[in-house]
Design a protein around this motif. Structure first.
Motif, PDB file in Angstrom:
ATOM      1  N   ASP A 240      24.754   4.889   9.103  1.00  0.00           N
ATOM      2  CA  ASP A 240      23.452   5.170   8.507  1.00  0.00           C
ATOM      3  C   ASP A 240      22.334   4.382   9.177  1.00  0.00           C
ATOM      4  N   ARG A 241      22.425   4.198  10.505  1.00  0.00           N
ATOM      5  CA  ARG A 241      21.419   3.413  11.214  1.00  0.00           C
ATOM      6  C   ARG A 241      20.018   3.979  11.019  1.00  0.00           C
ATOM      7  N   ASP A 242      19.875   5.290  11.087  1.00  0.00           N
ATOM      8  CA  ASP A 242      18.552   5.891  10.927  1.00  0.00           C
ATOM      9  C   ASP A 242      17.989   5.601   9.540  1.00  0.00           C
ATOM     10  N   ALA A 243      18.838   5.711   8.523  1.00  0.00           N
ATOM     11  CA  ALA A 243      18.390   5.423   7.153  1.00  0.00           C
ATOM     12  C   ALA A 243      18.001   3.954   7.001  1.00  0.00           C
ATOM     13  N   LEU A 244      18.775   3.069   7.634  1.00  0.00           N
ATOM     14  CA  LEU A 244      18.469   1.640   7.572  1.00  0.00           C
ATOM     15  C   LEU A 244      17.127   1.340   8.224  1.00  0.00           C
ATOM     16  N   MET A 245      16.853   1.969   9.345  1.00  0.00           N
ATOM     17  CA  MET A 245      15.588   1.737  10.044  1.00  0.00           C
ATOM     18  C   MET A 245      14.403   2.245   9.219  1.00  0.00           C
ATOM     19  N   ARG A 246      14.578   3.419   8.610  1.00  0.00           N
ATOM     20  CA  ARG A 246      13.485   3.962   7.795  1.00  0.00           C
ATOM     21  C   ARG A 246      13.242   3.088   6.556  1.00  0.00           C
ATOM     22  N   GLN A 247      14.315   2.586   5.968  1.00  0.00           N
ATOM     23  CA  GLN A 247      14.174   1.688   4.820  1.00  0.00           C
ATOM     24  C   GLN A 247      13.459   0.406   5.244  1.00  0.00           C
ATOM     25  N   SER A 248      13.806  -0.110   6.417  1.00  0.00           N
ATOM     26  CA  SER A 248      13.166  -1.320   6.927  1.00  0.00           C
ATOM     27  C   SER A 248      11.672  -1.112   7.124  1.00  0.00           C
ATOM     28  N   ILE A 249      11.293   0.050   7.631  1.00  0.00           N
ATOM     29  CA  ILE A 249       9.870   0.347   7.834  1.00  0.00           C
ATOM     30  C   ILE A 249       9.138   0.345   6.495  1.00  0.00           C
ATOM     31  N   ARG A 250       9.739   0.974   5.477  1.00  0.00           N
ATOM     32  CA  ARG A 250       9.103   0.999   4.154  1.00  0.00           C
ATOM     33  C   ARG A 250       8.905  -0.416   3.616  1.00  0.00           C
ATOM     34  N   HIS A 251       9.923  -1.250   3.790  1.00  0.00           N
ATOM     35  CA  HIS A 251       9.806  -2.636   3.321  1.00  0.00           C
ATOM     36  C   HIS A 251       8.665  -3.363   4.046  1.00  0.00           C
ATOM     37  N   HIS A 252       8.573  -3.169   5.344  1.00  0.00           N
ATOM     38  CA  HIS A 252       7.518  -3.833   6.111  1.00  0.00           C
ATOM     39  C   HIS A 252       6.137  -3.353   5.663  1.00  0.00           C
ATOM     40  N   GLU A 253       6.025  -2.079   5.386  1.00  0.00           N
ATOM     41  CA  GLU A 253       4.736  -1.539   4.931  1.00  0.00           C
ATOM     42  C   GLU A 253       4.350  -2.121   3.582  1.00  0.00           C
ATOM     43  N   GLU A 254       5.319  -2.319   2.697  1.00  0.00           N
ATOM     44  CA  GLU A 254       5.041  -2.929   1.388  1.00  0.00           C
ATOM     45  C   GLU A 254       4.579  -4.370   1.553  1.00  0.00           C
ATOM     46  N   VAL A 255       5.222  -5.083   2.471  1.00  0.00           N
ATOM     47  CA  VAL A 255       4.841  -6.475   2.711  1.00  0.00           C
ATOM     48  C   VAL A 255       3.425  -6.561   3.267  1.00  0.00           C
ATOM     49  N   ILE A 256       3.099  -5.695   4.235  1.00  0.00           N
ATOM     50  CA  ILE A 256       1.752  -5.695   4.814  1.00  0.00           C
ATOM     51  C   ILE A 256       0.704  -5.381   3.748  1.00  0.00           C
ATOM     52  N   ALA A 257       1.008  -4.447   2.867  1.00  0.00           N
ATOM     53  CA  ALA A 257       0.057  -4.092   1.807  1.00  0.00           C
ATOM     54  C   ALA A 257      -0.233  -5.307   0.936  1.00  0.00           C
TER      55      ALA A 257
ATOM     56  N   ASP B 219      -8.269 -10.783  10.255  1.00  0.00           N
ATOM     57  CA  ASP B 219      -8.190  -9.324  10.346  1.00  0.00           C
ATOM     58  C   ASP B 219      -7.452  -8.895  11.611  1.00  0.00           C
ATOM     59  N   GLU B 220      -7.671  -9.653  12.694  1.00  0.00           N
ATOM     60  CA  GLU B 220      -6.999  -9.334  13.957  1.00  0.00           C
ATOM     61  C   GLU B 220      -5.490  -9.506  13.829  1.00  0.00           C
ATOM     62  N   GLN B 221      -5.057 -10.546  13.136  1.00  0.00           N
ATOM     63  CA  GLN B 221      -3.628 -10.781  12.950  1.00  0.00           C
ATOM     64  C   GLN B 221      -3.001  -9.727  12.042  1.00  0.00           C
ATOM     65  N   LEU B 222      -3.751  -9.300  11.032  1.00  0.00           N
ATOM     66  CA  LEU B 222      -3.257  -8.225  10.168  1.00  0.00           C
ATOM     67  C   LEU B 222      -3.095  -6.945  10.977  1.00  0.00           C
ATOM     68  N   ALA B 223      -4.027  -6.700  11.885  1.00  0.00           N
ATOM     69  CA  ALA B 223      -3.944  -5.515  12.743  1.00  0.00           C
ATOM     70  C   ALA B 223      -2.719  -5.602  13.656  1.00  0.00           C
ATOM     71  N   GLU B 224      -2.381  -6.812  14.115  1.00  0.00           N
ATOM     72  CA  GLU B 224      -1.183  -7.023  14.946  1.00  0.00           C
ATOM     73  C   GLU B 224       0.075  -6.614  14.185  1.00  0.00           C
ATOM     74  N   MET B 225       0.142  -7.032  12.915  1.00  0.00           N
ATOM     75  CA  MET B 225       1.317  -6.705  12.091  1.00  0.00           C
ATOM     76  C   MET B 225       1.423  -5.189  11.902  1.00  0.00           C
ATOM     77  N   ALA B 226       0.299  -4.574  11.602  1.00  0.00           N
ATOM     78  CA  ALA B 226       0.291  -3.121  11.387  1.00  0.00           C
ATOM     79  C   ALA B 226       0.693  -2.384  12.662  1.00  0.00           C
TER      80      ALA B 226
ATOM     81  N   ALA C 240       4.101 -10.721  -1.635  1.00  0.00           N
ATOM     82  CA  ALA C 240       4.562 -10.443  -0.271  1.00  0.00           C
ATOM     83  C   ALA C 240       5.858 -11.192   0.023  1.00  0.00           C
ATOM     84  N   ALA C 241       5.927 -12.452  -0.399  1.00  0.00           N
ATOM     85  CA  ALA C 241       7.124 -13.264  -0.163  1.00  0.00           C
ATOM     86  C   ALA C 241       8.305 -12.717  -0.956  1.00  0.00           C
ATOM     87  N   ARG C 242       8.057 -12.297  -2.190  1.00  0.00           N
ATOM     88  CA  ARG C 242       9.121 -11.740  -3.025  1.00  0.00           C
ATOM     89  C   ARG C 242       9.660 -10.440  -2.425  1.00  0.00           C
ATOM     90  N   LEU C 243       8.766  -9.603  -1.941  1.00  0.00           N
ATOM     91  CA  LEU C 243       9.183  -8.348  -1.314  1.00  0.00           C
ATOM     92  C   LEU C 243      10.000  -8.619  -0.046  1.00  0.00           C
TER      93      LEU C 243
END
Length: 250
Positions: free
Chosen positions: A194-211, A126-133, A221-224
């Motif tokens: 489109d750096r801002d768009a790329l960063m926002r897209q990256s955040i969404r991808h990371h959130e999907e992986v964490i979920a 749980d602590e490591q998951l919190a680190e990722m988040a 998670a690996a496929r995402l």
């Protein structure tokens, strides 16, 4: 004329033979970390070579992180313990010398990161998951702070994932490949409109992986992760070479 065909013989310098024998002794355990090689004079006698040959061999062994030789030390060179830093240096050199293509490096990163994420989904605490988040939260905050802060938070996420997977070799390889890939495309990223768009897209991808990691669904998670990397890097890879990246997508 029939018979076997032989390859040309490569001339080998004397110091290379010295290096090979010392390396073999270290790899086989005959020489252990903390032990010392014989003195320069004794090495000259054992190998039947000159002092300059012995010193060149010691320079090579030290450059490879295998021994430490101090100027003026009357004792022989000390055998060093293995460290991740030594592997990091070797892999970085290999990637540069072999002139690996960006497509090959990105493909390798897709493999490494998805493996680390698969392990993390099954082994994380749980602590490591919190680190990722927390790392992803810093990525979101960095949208207002700039690229450097965003990149640092992204690295923190992947480091947290690799630690959760528990495989040190994956941690080292991932760090090396990521740094080389980023270096290769740094100028292109800096000039992207489109750096801002790329960063926002990256955040969404990371959130999907964490979920997916939170649910313990490693394959998802690996496929995402592989899909996210493809979306992020494919545009920087020549079109003719993107097939090696698509081969990893489901």
């Amino acid at each position: 004329m029939s018979g076997p065909r032989f390859e040309p013989v490569r001339a080998v310098r004397a110091y290379e033979r010295v290096v090979e024998q010392v390396e073999e002794a270290i790899e086989s355990g005959v020489l252990s970390p903390g032990e010392r090689l014989p003195s320069e004079r004794e090495l000259m006698v054992q190998f039947s070579v000159s002092r300059s040959t012995v010193r060149e061999a010691l320079r090579v062994l030290q450059a490879r992180g295998l021994v430490q030789s101090r100027p003026g030390d009357p004792n022989g060179a000390e055998v060093l313990p293995f460290t991740p830093a030594a592997l990091h240096k070797s892999m970085t050199t290999l990637a540069r010398v072999e002139e690996l293509s960006l497509a090959e490096l990105v493909q390798f990163r897709m493999v490494l990161d998805s493996a680390a994420i698969l392990l993390a989904a099954r082994l994380r605490t749980d602590e490591q998951l919190a680190e990722m988040a927390a790392a992803v939260a810093r990525m979101r905050a960095a949208l207002e702070l700039g690229e450097d802060a965003f990149s640092a938070a992204d690295v923190a996420f992947h480091e947290a994932v690799a630690r959760a997977g528990g495989n040190k070799l994956i941690q080292i390889c991932t760090d090396v490949v990521r740094s080389i890939v980023v270096r290769l495309i740094a100028e292109k990223l800096a000039g992207a409109r489109d750096r801002d768009a790329l960063m926002r897209q990256s955040i969404r991808h990371h959130e999907e992986v964490i979920a997916a990691i939170r649910l313990g669904d490693g394959p998802l998670a690996a496929r995402l992760s592989r899909k996210a990397m493809y979306d992020y890097y494919a545009g920087y890879v020549p079109a003719a070479e993107r097939g090696v990246l698509r081969a990893l997508l489901d």
